[in-house]
Structures are given as structure tokens and as C-alpha cells.
Enzyme design. Structure first.
Site, PDB file in Angstrom:
ATOM      1  N   GLU A   1     -27.869   4.812 -37.059  1.00  7.61           N
ATOM      2  CA  GLU A   1     -27.561   3.426 -36.691  1.00  7.61           C
ATOM      3  C   GLU A   1     -26.595   2.847 -37.714  1.00  7.61           C
ATOM      4  O   GLU A   1     -26.800   2.996 -38.918  1.00  7.61           O
ATOM      5  CB  GLU A   1     -28.852   2.595 -36.665  1.00  7.61           C
ATOM      6  CG  GLU A   1     -28.584   1.130 -36.338  1.00  7.61           C
ATOM      7  CD  GLU A   1     -29.865   0.335 -36.162  1.00  7.61           C
ATOM      8  OE1 GLU A   1     -30.723   0.744 -35.355  1.00  7.61           O
ATOM      9  OE2 GLU A   1     -30.004  -0.695 -36.845  1.00  7.61           O
TER      10      GLU A   1
ATOM     11  N   TYR B   1     -25.986  -5.244 -32.864  1.00  9.35           N
ATOM     12  CA  TYR B   1     -25.401  -6.429 -32.232  1.00  9.35           C
ATOM     13  C   TYR B   1     -25.692  -7.598 -33.154  1.00  9.35           C
ATOM     14  O   TYR B   1     -26.862  -7.893 -33.442  1.00  9.35           O
ATOM     15  CB  TYR B   1     -26.106  -6.621 -30.882  1.00  9.35           C
ATOM     16  CG  TYR B   1     -25.429  -7.569 -29.928  1.00  9.35           C
ATOM     17  CD1 TYR B   1     -24.296  -7.172 -29.223  1.00  9.35           C
ATOM     18  CD2 TYR B   1     -25.943  -8.845 -29.710  1.00  9.35           C
ATOM     19  CE1 TYR B   1     -23.695  -8.026 -28.320  1.00  9.35           C
ATOM     20  CE2 TYR B   1     -25.338  -9.699 -28.803  1.00  9.35           C
ATOM     21  CZ  TYR B   1     -24.216  -9.284 -28.115  1.00  9.35           C
ATOM     22  OH  TYR B   1     -23.622 -10.138 -27.218  1.00  9.35           O
TER      23      TYR B   1
ATOM     24  N   ARG C   1     -34.340  -8.486 -26.890  1.00  9.52           N
ATOM     25  CA  ARG C   1     -34.349  -9.940 -26.744  1.00  9.52           C
ATOM     26  C   ARG C   1     -33.547 -10.592 -27.861  1.00  9.52           C
ATOM     27  O   ARG C   1     -32.762 -11.500 -27.645  1.00  9.52           O
ATOM     28  CB  ARG C   1     -35.790 -10.468 -26.789  1.00  9.52           C
ATOM     29  CG  ARG C   1     -35.860 -11.961 -26.554  1.00  9.52           C
ATOM     30  CD  ARG C   1     -37.158 -12.546 -27.064  1.00  9.52           C
ATOM     31  NE  ARG C   1     -37.251 -12.464 -28.520  1.00  9.52           N
ATOM     32  CZ  ARG C   1     -38.271 -12.928 -29.224  1.00  9.52           C
ATOM     33  NH1 ARG C   1     -39.305 -13.473 -28.612  1.00  9.52           N
ATOM     34  NH2 ARG C   1     -38.286 -12.828 -30.546  1.00  9.52           N
ATOM     35  N   GLY C   2     -33.740 -10.111 -29.115  1.00  8.76           N
ATOM     36  CA  GLY C   2     -33.108 -10.736 -30.273  1.00  8.76           C
ATOM     37  C   GLY C   2     -34.011 -11.791 -30.876  1.00  8.76           C
ATOM     38  O   GLY C   2     -35.030 -12.166 -30.304  1.00  8.76           O
TER      39      GLY C   2
ATOM     40  N   LYS D   1     -42.343  -3.471 -20.401  1.00 10.76           N
ATOM     41  CA  LYS D   1     -40.918  -3.271 -20.731  1.00 10.76           C
ATOM     42  C   LYS D   1     -40.466  -1.880 -20.279  1.00 10.76           C
ATOM     43  O   LYS D   1     -39.420  -1.760 -19.647  1.00 10.76           O
ATOM     44  CB  LYS D   1     -40.741  -3.474 -22.245  1.00 10.76           C
ATOM     45  CG  LYS D   1     -39.325  -3.469 -22.720  1.00 10.76           C
ATOM     46  CD  LYS D   1     -39.138  -4.243 -24.034  1.00 10.76           C
ATOM     47  CE  LYS D   1     -39.588  -3.535 -25.273  1.00 10.76           C
ATOM     48  NZ  LYS D   1     -39.132  -4.202 -26.513  1.00 10.76           N
TER      49      LYS D   1
HETATM   50  C1  LIG Z   1     -34.713  -0.323 -33.067  1.00  4.95           C
HETATM   51  C2  LIG Z   1     -34.396  -1.793 -33.191  1.00  4.95           C
HETATM   52  C3  LIG Z   1     -33.074  -2.225 -33.138  1.00  4.95           C
HETATM   53  C4  LIG Z   1     -32.764  -3.586 -33.227  1.00  4.95           C
HETATM   54  N1  LIG Z   1     -31.444  -3.979 -33.195  1.00  4.95           N
HETATM   55  C5  LIG Z   1     -31.124  -5.297 -33.250  1.00  4.95           C
HETATM   56  C6  LIG Z   1     -29.760  -5.730 -33.168  1.00  4.95           C
HETATM   57  O1  LIG Z   1     -28.834  -4.907 -33.071  1.00  4.95           O
HETATM   58  N2  LIG Z   1     -29.497  -7.053 -33.229  1.00  4.95           N
HETATM   59  C7  LIG Z   1     -30.506  -7.996 -33.349  1.00  4.95           C
HETATM   60  O2  LIG Z   1     -30.197  -9.209 -33.389  1.00  4.95           O
HETATM   61  N3  LIG Z   1     -31.816  -7.617 -33.439  1.00  4.95           N
HETATM   62  C8  LIG Z   1     -32.151  -6.293 -33.388  1.00  4.95           C
HETATM   63  N4  LIG Z   1     -33.471  -5.900 -33.466  1.00  4.95           N
HETATM   64  C9  LIG Z   1     -34.515  -6.920 -33.684  1.00  4.95           C
HETATM   65  C10 LIG Z   1     -35.063  -7.535 -32.361  1.00  4.95           C
HETATM   66  O3  LIG Z   1     -34.038  -8.235 -31.698  1.00  4.95           O
HETATM   67  C11 LIG Z   1     -36.216  -8.471 -32.732  1.00  4.95           C
HETATM   68  O4  LIG Z   1     -37.298  -7.725 -33.248  1.00  4.95           O
HETATM   69  C12 LIG Z   1     -36.695  -9.426 -31.639  1.00  4.95           C
HETATM   70  O5  LIG Z   1     -37.560 -10.393 -32.247  1.00  4.95           O
HETATM   71  C13 LIG Z   1     -37.490  -8.793 -30.493  1.00  4.95           C
HETATM   72  O6  LIG Z   1     -36.703  -8.094 -29.633  1.00  4.95           O
HETATM   73  P1  LIG Z   1     -37.389  -7.162 -28.497  1.00  4.95           P
HETATM   74  O7  LIG Z   1     -36.306  -6.643 -27.664  1.00  4.95           O
HETATM   75  O8  LIG Z   1     -38.315  -6.219 -29.120  1.00  4.95           O
HETATM   76  O9  LIG Z   1     -38.201  -8.309 -27.700  1.00  4.95           O
HETATM   77  P2  LIG Z   1     -39.323  -8.265 -26.568  1.00  4.95           P
HETATM   78  O10 LIG Z   1     -39.619  -6.892 -26.128  1.00  4.95           O
HETATM   79  O11 LIG Z   1     -38.892  -9.247 -25.543  1.00  4.95           O
HETATM   80  O12 LIG Z   1     -40.606  -8.824 -27.342  1.00  4.95           O
HETATM   81  C14 LIG Z   1     -40.541 -10.048 -28.070  1.00  4.95           C
HETATM   82  C15 LIG Z   1     -41.939 -10.630 -28.194  1.00  4.95           C
HETATM   83  O13 LIG Z   1     -42.366 -11.118 -26.915  1.00  4.95           O
HETATM   84  C16 LIG Z   1     -43.610 -10.541 -26.542  1.00  4.95           C
HETATM   85  N5  LIG Z   1     -43.567 -10.373 -25.073  1.00  4.95           N
HETATM   86  C17 LIG Z   1     -42.822  -9.505 -24.368  1.00  4.95           C
HETATM   87  N6  LIG Z   1     -43.027  -9.674 -23.037  1.00  4.95           N
HETATM   88  C18 LIG Z   1     -43.931 -10.680 -22.918  1.00  4.95           C
HETATM   89  C19 LIG Z   1     -44.534 -11.344 -21.804  1.00  4.95           C
HETATM   90  N7  LIG Z   1     -44.256 -11.001 -20.546  1.00  4.95           N
HETATM   91  N8  LIG Z   1     -45.424 -12.359 -22.057  1.00  4.95           N
HETATM   92  C20 LIG Z   1     -45.716 -12.732 -23.328  1.00  4.95           C
HETATM   93  N9  LIG Z   1     -45.154 -12.147 -24.427  1.00  4.95           N
HETATM   94  C21 LIG Z   1     -44.271 -11.145 -24.220  1.00  4.95           C
HETATM   95  C22 LIG Z   1     -43.677  -9.212 -27.293  1.00  4.95           C
HETATM   96  O14 LIG Z   1     -45.015  -8.776 -27.468  1.00  4.95           O
HETATM   97  C23 LIG Z   1     -43.007  -9.606 -28.610  1.00  4.95           C
HETATM   98  O15 LIG Z   1     -43.919 -10.288 -29.453  1.00  4.95           O
HETATM   99  C24 LIG Z   1     -33.810  -4.547 -33.385  1.00  4.95           C
HETATM  100  C25 LIG Z   1     -35.143  -4.100 -33.460  1.00  4.95           C
HETATM  101  C26 LIG Z   1     -35.442  -2.749 -33.356  1.00  4.95           C
HETATM  102  C27 LIG Z   1     -36.870  -2.286 -33.459  1.00  4.95           C
END
Ligand SMILES: Cc1cc2nc3c(=O)[nH]c(=O)nc-3n(C[C@H](O)[C@H](O)[C@H](O)COP(=O)(O)OP(=O)(O)OC[C@H]3O[C@@H](n4cnc5c(N)ncnc54)[C@H](O)[C@@H]3O)c2cc1C
Length: 288
Positions: free
Chosen positions: A17, A49, A107-108, A168
Site C-alpha cells: 500500500e 484515498y 466509508r471513510g 458488507k
Molecule cells: C485496509 C484499510 C484501508 C483504508 N484506506 C483508507 C483510505 O485510503 N482513505 C481513508 O480516508 N480511509 C481509509 N481507511 C480508513 C476507513 O475509511 C475508516 O476506518 C472508516 O472509519 C471506516 O470505513 P469502512 O469502509 O470500514 O466503513 P463501514 O464498513 O461503513 O463501517 C463504519 C462503521 O459503521 C458500522 N456499520 C456498518 N454498517 C452498519 C449498519 N448497517 N448499521 C449500523 N452500523 C453499521 C460498522 O460496524 C463501523 O463501525 C482504511 C482502512 C482500512 C482497514
């Protein structure tokens, strides 16, 4: 090529990465780094991103270059926070036009200066909605998603986070990439919990070598725990950055060798754009 096809043909899939240079730094500073990463023969390279889409053009341009100029498979990270559905469609279409077929859909985080940020005003509230949307528009893309071994920090119960992760993956995820971790036991326990809820896709282990004692602050925010032996290591070398770097490389190498011995699907190295340390780890683990 879709990265999921690599998971179907080899073990472990080894990926790096990288992050784009800051906007006040010329873009081409990354290309020298990429040459060095290319020499290590990774299966793919992913490009982060910037928070809230601040560097989206750079993510598109660098992931496109990795694929089209360096002939390495690339994966673009994409966060939906702060974006409308039209903006998301535009970014995904730009990636496809540039031959980038792999997206880590996230999600971010809320903007740092907006503690009351309301995700309901987004085009998509959760990564699962983003994934479902991309999947419906483009069945030909490979979509990855993030997984949190100790639970996402916003989710109070690890069990609920696992159920959300299952939703997801059901939305159309091909494989998962984990948050960084320093204790392999957490990974193996996560694999068991994931199997119980019926998650079947490959899970690639996110490993970040310790490069500096700042890791304590970084992990505090992300909810990733630091085992006692690592705390001792950080304390021992706090005034000696060179020795800390060496110890960090050794620690990551031990973690990776153990994961490979236990048939991990993939190793995703959070390189922090450091090809030299990454090369040492890859060599130590016989993954070259
Ligand atoms: C491998 C990796 C790469 C990353 N790269 C980046 C990057 O490039 N840029 C950046 O800005 N950030 C990045 N992140 C950080 C990430 O954006 C954050 O951790 C963010 O807070 C969550 O994103 P997610 O896609 O996991 O969210 P989600 O999967 O949407 O989860 C977010 C929260 O919502 C909860 N949730 C999900 N669905 C529901 C539902 N239906 N009802 C209630 N609660 C729910 C989950 O349990 C979790 O607590 C990265 C993280 C990882 C692990």
C-alpha cells in the site's frame, strides 16, 4: 486483471500500500519509489484515498500509472464520505477508463474539524451501500473492503461489527483487507468469527512495520492494540530510531512468517512509501 483471480491462483498474494505525495509536492516524486517497489515483484499495489477526496485525482493518476506504465496490477482506495452519488460514479468511471479494475471501497472518516458530521447527508452512509451501488453498475470490477480484527472503533460490540461486516461482504465484496495488527492471535480469532457468520471470501492481512515511536499515537486513534512485548520494544529503542527500525522490520517479518505458515490468503504491507524496509521484510520472509 481482477485481483480476486490472483487469490484463486496463488497463496499468499503479496501487496503493497502506498499513499500519494501531498498536493504541494510534485506528483512524479512517487515514480522513483514505484520503480523500487516494482523490483520487489508485488502481486498488486494499492493507492490510498486522501481524507474526504482531497487528493482523488492523484489516487486515480497513480493507480492508473501503476497499471499502465509499470505493468503491475493496481487497486484504488475510494471513500464515499462527503461525496454525492454522481461524484462517486464519476470517479469509478474515471478508474475504469484508466484500466483500473480493482477498488477498495470504504466509508471513510468524518472530517477532523467536524465532530458532529452527519453521515446521513452523504450519498452513501456505510461502505456496504457504496459497494452495493458499484456492484450493481459494474459487475466486472473487483471490490475489496476493510475489516477490523478488534472491531471498528465506532462499533461498541465486536459481534455487531462482525454482523455489519457480513452485510458488507454480501453487498458484493470479493476480498477483505484487514486493519494493521501486531498480534497474530487476533487474526486467527477473527478468521474463526468470520467463518461462524458465513464470510467466505479471502482475507488479506494488513501488516505495518514499526517505523517510529509515533505508532502509539496512530494506533490509539484506530483502536488497534499494542502487545506488551511491543511496548517494551518501543520503550527500549525510543532514543535510537535506527535500532527501532531494525527491530520493527524483524517484528513484522516474524508476524508474516507465522501467517504464511498458517496459510494466510494474502499479505498487505502498509509500506509508508518505504521501499528499502519493505524489501528487507519481503526478503526475510522469502516472499521475493
Ligand atoms: C485496509 C484499510 C484501508 C483504508 N484506506 C483508507 C483510505 O485510503 N482513505 C481513508 O480516508 N480511509 C481509509 N481507511 C480508513 C476507513 O475509511 C475508516 O476506518 C472508516 O472509519 C471506516 O470505513 P469502512 O469502509 O470500514 O466503513 P463501514 O464498513 O461503513 O463501517 C463504519 C462503521 O459503521 C458500522 N456499520 C456498518 N454498517 C452498519 C449498519 N448497517 N448499521 C449500523 N452500523 C453499521 C460498522 O460496524 C463501523 O463501525 C482504511 C482502512 C482500512 C482497514
Amino acid at each position: 486483471m481482477k485481483i480476486i483471480d490472483l487469490f484463486n491462483s496463488k497463496k499468499p498474494v503479496v501487496s503493497f500500500e502506498i499513499f500519494p505525495p501531498k498536493l504541494d509536492t510534485p506528483l512524479d516524486t512517487i515514480f522513483d519509489t514505484l520503480e523500487k517497489f516494482k523490483a520487489l515483484g508485488p502481486d498488486y499495489i494499492s493507492v490510498t484515498y486522501g481524507a474526504g477526496g482531497s487528493q482523488k485525482d492523484r489516487t486515480i493518476e497513480i493507480s492508473s500509472n501503476i497499471k499502465n506504465s509499470y505493468n503491475i496490477e493496481s487497486m484504488a482506495h475510494l471513500t464515499c464520505v462527503g461525496h454525492s452519488i454522481e461524484e462517486i460514479d464519476y470517479i469509478v468511471d474515471s478508474l475504469i477508463k484508466n484500466n483500473v479494475k480493482n477498488i477498495l471501497a470504504l466509508r471513510g472518516d468524518p472530517p477532523a474539524d467536524q465532530p458532529d458530521f452527519n453521515f446521513d447527508n452523504n450519498g452513501f452512509k456505510y461502505a456496504s451501500e457504496l459497494i452495493s451501488h458499484i456492484r450493481k453498475r459494474n459487475n466486472d470490477l473487483c471490490i475489496a473492503a476493510a475489516a477490523y480484527l478488534e472491531g471498528h472503533p465506532e462499533c461498541l460490540k465486536i459481534k455487531d461489527d462482525m454482523i455489519n461486516l457480513k452485510h458488507k461482504t454480501d453487498a458484493g465484496v470479493d476480498f477483505l483487507v484487514t486493519q494493521l495488527f501486531f498480534d497474530n492471535k487476533l487474526f486467527y480469532e477473527f478468521q474463526e468469527r468470520a467463518a461462524i457468520v458465513g464470510i467466505k471470501c479471502p482475507v488479506t492481512a494488513g501488516i505495518m512495520p514499526i517505523f517510529s515511536s509515533k505508532i502509539k499515537a496512530m494506533t490509539a486513534k484506530s483502536g488497534c492494540s499494542i502487545p506488551a512485548k511491543l511496548v517494551l520494544m518501543l520503550d527500549k529503542y525510543q532514543d535510537n530510531p535506527d535500532d527501532l527500525l531494525k527491530a520493527g522490520i524483524e517484528y513484522a517479518s516474524i508476524q508474516i512468517r507465522d501467517l504464511v505458515d498458517n496459510s494466510v490468503d494474502g499479505i498487505h504491507l502498509y509500506t509508508m512509501n518505504r521501499p528499502k524496509s519493505s524489501a528487507e521484510i519481503i526478503k526475510n520472509c522469502g516472499l521475493l
